[in-house]
Design a protein around this motif. Structure first.
Motif, PDB file in Angstrom:
ATOM      1  N   ALA A  15       0.978  -0.826  -0.394  1.00 49.29           N
ATOM      2  CA  ALA A  15       0.498   0.208   0.294  1.00 49.29           C
ATOM      3  C   ALA A  15       0.955   1.194   0.058  1.00 49.29           C
ATOM      4  CB  ALA A  15      -1.037   0.099   1.189  1.00 49.29           C
ATOM      5  N   ARG A  16       2.089   1.336   0.452  1.00 45.59           N
ATOM      6  CA  ARG A  16       2.724   2.556   0.311  1.00 45.59           C
ATOM      7  C   ARG A  16       4.240   2.793  -0.134  1.00 45.59           C
ATOM      8  NH1 ARG A  16       2.974   2.381   7.018  1.00 45.59           N
ATOM      9  NH2 ARG A  16       5.457   3.647   6.930  1.00 45.59           N
ATOM     10  N   GLY A  17       4.345   1.184  -0.637  1.00 47.34           N
ATOM     11  CA  GLY A  17       4.918   1.147  -2.118  1.00 47.34           C
ATOM     12  C   GLY A  17       6.937   1.141  -0.985  1.00 47.34           C
ATOM     13  N   ILE A  18       7.152   0.348  -0.199  1.00 52.46           N
ATOM     14  CA  ILE A  18       8.054   1.197   0.357  1.00 52.46           C
ATOM     15  C   ILE A  18       8.915  -0.471  -0.144  1.00 52.46           C
ATOM     16  CG2 ILE A  18       9.590   0.570   2.830  1.00 52.46           C
ATOM     17  CD1 ILE A  18       6.357   0.170   4.078  1.00 52.46           C
ATOM     18  N   ARG A  19      10.357   0.553  -0.314  1.00 52.71           N
ATOM     19  CA  ARG A  19      11.742  -0.520  -1.158  1.00 52.71           C
ATOM     20  C   ARG A  19      11.895  -0.579   0.026  1.00 52.71           C
ATOM     21  NH1 ARG A  19      16.073   3.374  -3.781  1.00 52.71           N
ATOM     22  NH2 ARG A  19      17.912   1.765  -3.973  1.00 52.71           N
ATOM     23  N   LEU A  20      12.658  -2.725   0.046  1.00 58.30           N
ATOM     24  CA  LEU A  20      13.538  -2.664   1.016  1.00 58.30           C
ATOM     25  C   LEU A  20      14.041  -3.260   0.397  1.00 58.30           C
ATOM     26  CD1 LEU A  20      13.038  -4.755   3.513  1.00 58.30           C
ATOM     27  CD2 LEU A  20      12.259  -5.917   1.959  1.00 58.30           C
ATOM     28  N   ILE A  21      15.133  -3.171   1.401  1.00 61.35           N
ATOM     29  CA  ILE A  21      17.081  -2.924   0.957  1.00 61.35           C
ATOM     30  C   ILE A  21      17.311  -3.918   2.436  1.00 61.35           C
ATOM     31  CG2 ILE A  21      19.407  -1.673   1.229  1.00 61.35           C
ATOM     32  CD1 ILE A  21      17.931   0.527  -0.063  1.00 61.35           C
ATOM     33  N   ASP A  22      17.818  -4.969   1.723  1.00 64.65           N
ATOM     34  CA  ASP A  22      18.936  -6.083   2.959  1.00 64.65           C
ATOM     35  C   ASP A  22      20.468  -5.366   3.105  1.00 64.65           C
ATOM     36  OD1 ASP A  22      19.866  -8.792   3.909  1.00 64.65           O
ATOM     37  OD2 ASP A  22      18.513  -9.823   2.685  1.00 64.65           O
ATOM     38  N   VAL A  23      20.744  -5.516   3.563  1.00 60.22           N
ATOM     39  CA  VAL A  23      22.701  -5.220   4.188  1.00 60.22           C
ATOM     40  C   VAL A  23      23.129  -6.337   4.284  1.00 60.22           C
ATOM     41  CG1 VAL A  23      21.857  -2.443   4.704  1.00 60.22           C
ATOM     42  CG2 VAL A  23      22.043  -4.266   6.543  1.00 60.22           C
ATOM     43  N   ARG A  24      22.621  -7.793   4.183  1.00 59.05           N
ATOM     44  CA  ARG A  24      23.499  -8.052   5.443  1.00 59.05           C
ATOM     45  C   ARG A  24      24.627  -8.591   3.585  1.00 59.05           C
ATOM     46  NH1 ARG A  24      20.054 -12.896   5.015  1.00 59.05           N
ATOM     47  NH2 ARG A  24      19.153 -12.928   2.804  1.00 59.05           N
ATOM     48  N   GLU A  25      25.104 -10.270   3.828  1.00 57.05           N
ATOM     49  CA  GLU A  25      26.430 -10.531   3.099  1.00 57.05           C
ATOM     50  C   GLU A  25      26.137 -11.005   2.358  1.00 57.05           C
ATOM     51  OE1 GLU A  25      29.373  -8.220   2.560  1.00 57.05           O
ATOM     52  OE2 GLU A  25      28.362  -7.494   4.722  1.00 57.05           O
ATOM     53  N   GLN A  26      26.760 -11.302   1.202  1.00 58.53           N
ATOM     54  CA  GLN A  26      26.445 -11.639  -0.318  1.00 58.53           C
ATOM     55  C   GLN A  26      25.830 -13.495   0.322  1.00 58.53           C
ATOM     56  OE1 GLN A  26      26.008 -10.582  -4.111  1.00 58.53           O
ATOM     57  NE2 GLN A  26      25.057 -12.258  -4.185  1.00 58.53           N
ATOM     58  N   ASP A  27      26.563 -14.068   0.549  1.00 59.30           N
ATOM     59  CA  ASP A  27      26.016 -15.377   1.157  1.00 59.30           C
ATOM     60  C   ASP A  27      25.548 -15.371   1.778  1.00 59.30           C
ATOM     61  OD1 ASP A  27      27.509 -14.168   3.359  1.00 59.30           O
ATOM     62  OD2 ASP A  27      28.344 -15.896   4.233  1.00 59.30           O
ATOM     63  N   GLU A  28      24.748 -14.513   3.207  1.00 56.18           N
ATOM     64  CA  GLU A  28      23.885 -14.684   3.913  1.00 56.18           C
ATOM     65  C   GLU A  28      22.951 -14.574   2.562  1.00 56.18           C
ATOM     66  OE1 GLU A  28      24.376 -12.683   7.641  1.00 56.18           O
ATOM     67  OE2 GLU A  28      25.051 -11.401   6.341  1.00 56.18           O
ATOM     68  N   TRP A  29      22.496 -13.791   1.568  1.00 56.50           N
ATOM     69  CA  TRP A  29      21.690 -13.507   0.892  1.00 56.50           C
ATOM     70  C   TRP A  29      21.475 -14.840  -0.377  1.00 56.50           C
ATOM     71  CZ3 TRP A  29      18.300  -9.880  -0.950  1.00 56.50           C
ATOM     72  CH2 TRP A  29      17.682  -9.747  -2.543  1.00 56.50           C
ATOM     73  N   ASP A  30      22.335 -15.305  -0.546  1.00 59.92           N
ATOM     74  CA  ASP A  30      22.138 -16.241  -1.204  1.00 59.92           C
ATOM     75  C   ASP A  30      21.799 -17.269  -0.809  1.00 59.92           C
ATOM     76  OD1 ASP A  30      23.594 -15.053  -3.083  1.00 59.92           O
ATOM     77  OD2 ASP A  30      25.682 -16.042  -3.156  1.00 59.92           O
ATOM     78  N   THR A  31      21.808 -17.579   0.489  1.00 60.72           N
ATOM     79  CA  THR A  31      21.084 -19.167   1.334  1.00 60.72           C
ATOM     80  C   THR A  31      19.839 -18.779   1.533  1.00 60.72           C
ATOM     81  OG1 THR A  31      22.998 -19.554   2.703  1.00 60.72           O
ATOM     82  CG2 THR A  31      21.454 -19.620   3.667  1.00 60.72           C
ATOM     83  N   VAL A  32      19.058 -16.957   2.078  1.00 60.04           N
ATOM     84  CA  VAL A  32      17.641 -17.084   2.034  1.00 60.04           C
ATOM     85  C   VAL A  32      17.558 -15.539   2.014  1.00 60.04           C
ATOM     86  CG1 VAL A  32      17.868 -17.449   4.444  1.00 60.04           C
ATOM     87  CG2 VAL A  32      15.973 -17.754   3.022  1.00 60.04           C
ATOM     88  N   HIS A  33      16.787 -14.782   1.062  1.00 65.82           N
ATOM     89  CA  HIS A  33      16.270 -13.320   1.643  1.00 65.82           C
ATOM     90  C   HIS A  33      14.881 -13.172   1.044  1.00 65.82           C
ATOM     91  CE1 HIS A  33      17.092 -14.258  -2.707  1.00 65.82           C
ATOM     92  NE2 HIS A  33      16.243 -13.371  -3.247  1.00 65.82           N
ATOM     93  N   VAL A  34      14.423 -12.191   1.866  1.00 68.07           N
ATOM     94  CA  VAL A  34      12.710 -11.861   1.340  1.00 68.07           C
ATOM     95  C   VAL A  34      12.723 -11.311   0.042  1.00 68.07           C
ATOM     96  CG1 VAL A  34      11.339 -10.056   1.979  1.00 68.07           C
ATOM     97  CG2 VAL A  34      12.548 -10.870   3.688  1.00 68.07           C
ATOM     98  N   LYS A  35      11.954 -12.120  -0.655  1.00 72.18           N
ATOM     99  CA  LYS A  35      11.070 -12.171  -1.833  1.00 72.18           C
ATOM    100  C   LYS A  35      11.588  -9.898  -1.942  1.00 72.18           C
ATOM    101  CE  LYS A  35       8.740 -16.381  -2.204  1.00 72.18           C
ATOM    102  NZ  LYS A  35       7.556 -17.019  -2.675  1.00 72.18           N
ATOM    103  N   GLY A  36      11.356  -9.594  -3.474  1.00 74.24           N
ATOM    104  CA  GLY A  36      11.527  -8.162  -3.620  1.00 74.24           C
ATOM    105  C   GLY A  36      12.449  -7.392  -2.719  1.00 74.24           C
ATOM    106  N   ALA A  37      13.796  -8.002  -1.670  1.00 71.94           N
ATOM    107  CA  ALA A  37      14.139  -7.272  -1.521  1.00 71.94           C
ATOM    108  C   ALA A  37      15.781  -6.934  -2.289  1.00 71.94           C
ATOM    109  CB  ALA A  37      14.954  -7.707  -0.371  1.00 71.94           C
ATOM    110  N   GLU A  38      16.404  -5.751  -1.952  1.00 74.07           N
ATOM    111  CA  GLU A  38      17.552  -5.540  -2.900  1.00 74.07           C
ATOM    112  C   GLU A  38      18.311  -5.699  -2.322  1.00 74.07           C
ATOM    113  OE1 GLU A  38      17.703  -1.794  -4.050  1.00 74.07           O
ATOM    114  OE2 GLU A  38      15.191  -0.961  -4.686  1.00 74.07           O
ATOM    115  N   LEU A  39      19.818  -6.559  -2.412  1.00 76.78           N
ATOM    116  CA  LEU A  39      20.814  -6.079  -1.818  1.00 76.78           C
ATOM    117  C   LEU A  39      21.763  -4.872  -1.849  1.00 76.78           C
ATOM    118  CD1 LEU A  39      22.440  -8.328   0.002  1.00 76.78           C
ATOM    119  CD2 LEU A  39      23.510  -9.505  -2.309  1.00 76.78           C
TER     120      LEU A  39
END
Length: 103
Positions: A15-39
């Motif tokens: 509803a608010r069009g919120i952008r989601l930024i994930d600040v973990r490292e690449q290996d953590e991202w590769d294991t699991v991340h929230v759909k629609g997030a940016e690394l």
């Protein structure tokens, strides 16, 4: 600093069009991340490699809320506003259900 749990975030994200930024490292991202997030790893943000700002409200997520709070401090110092910390991080997303994450 504004905070939302992941569950609260899911209720307002679209509803608010919120952008989601994930600040973990690449290996953590590769294991699991929230759909629609940016690394955008905190290590890169600390070195001045900031995401490109736009006019959207931004939520920042990490594993459990600590690194995202640090990233928000850096982004605010660089002039960003409308930032929200996801207080329970990716762990909260996993707890909320597999439909919210990619593995």
């Amino acid at each position: 600093m504004k905070q939302l749990s992941f569950e609260e975030f899911t209720k307002v994200r679209d509803a608010r069009g919120i952008r989601l930024i994930d600040v973990r490292e690449q290996d953590e991202w590769d294991t699991v991340h929230v759909k629609g997030a940016e690394l955008h790893a905190l290590s890169r943000i600390r070195n001045g490699d900031l995401p490109v700002a736009d006019d959207r409200e931004v939520a920042v997520i990490c594993r459990s809320g600590g690194r995202s709070a640090v990233a928000i401090g850096i982004l605010e110092a660089a002039g960003w506003d409308e930032l929200t910390n996801i207080s329970n991080g990716t762990l909260g997303a996993i707890e909320a259900g597999e439909e919210f994450v990619e593995r």
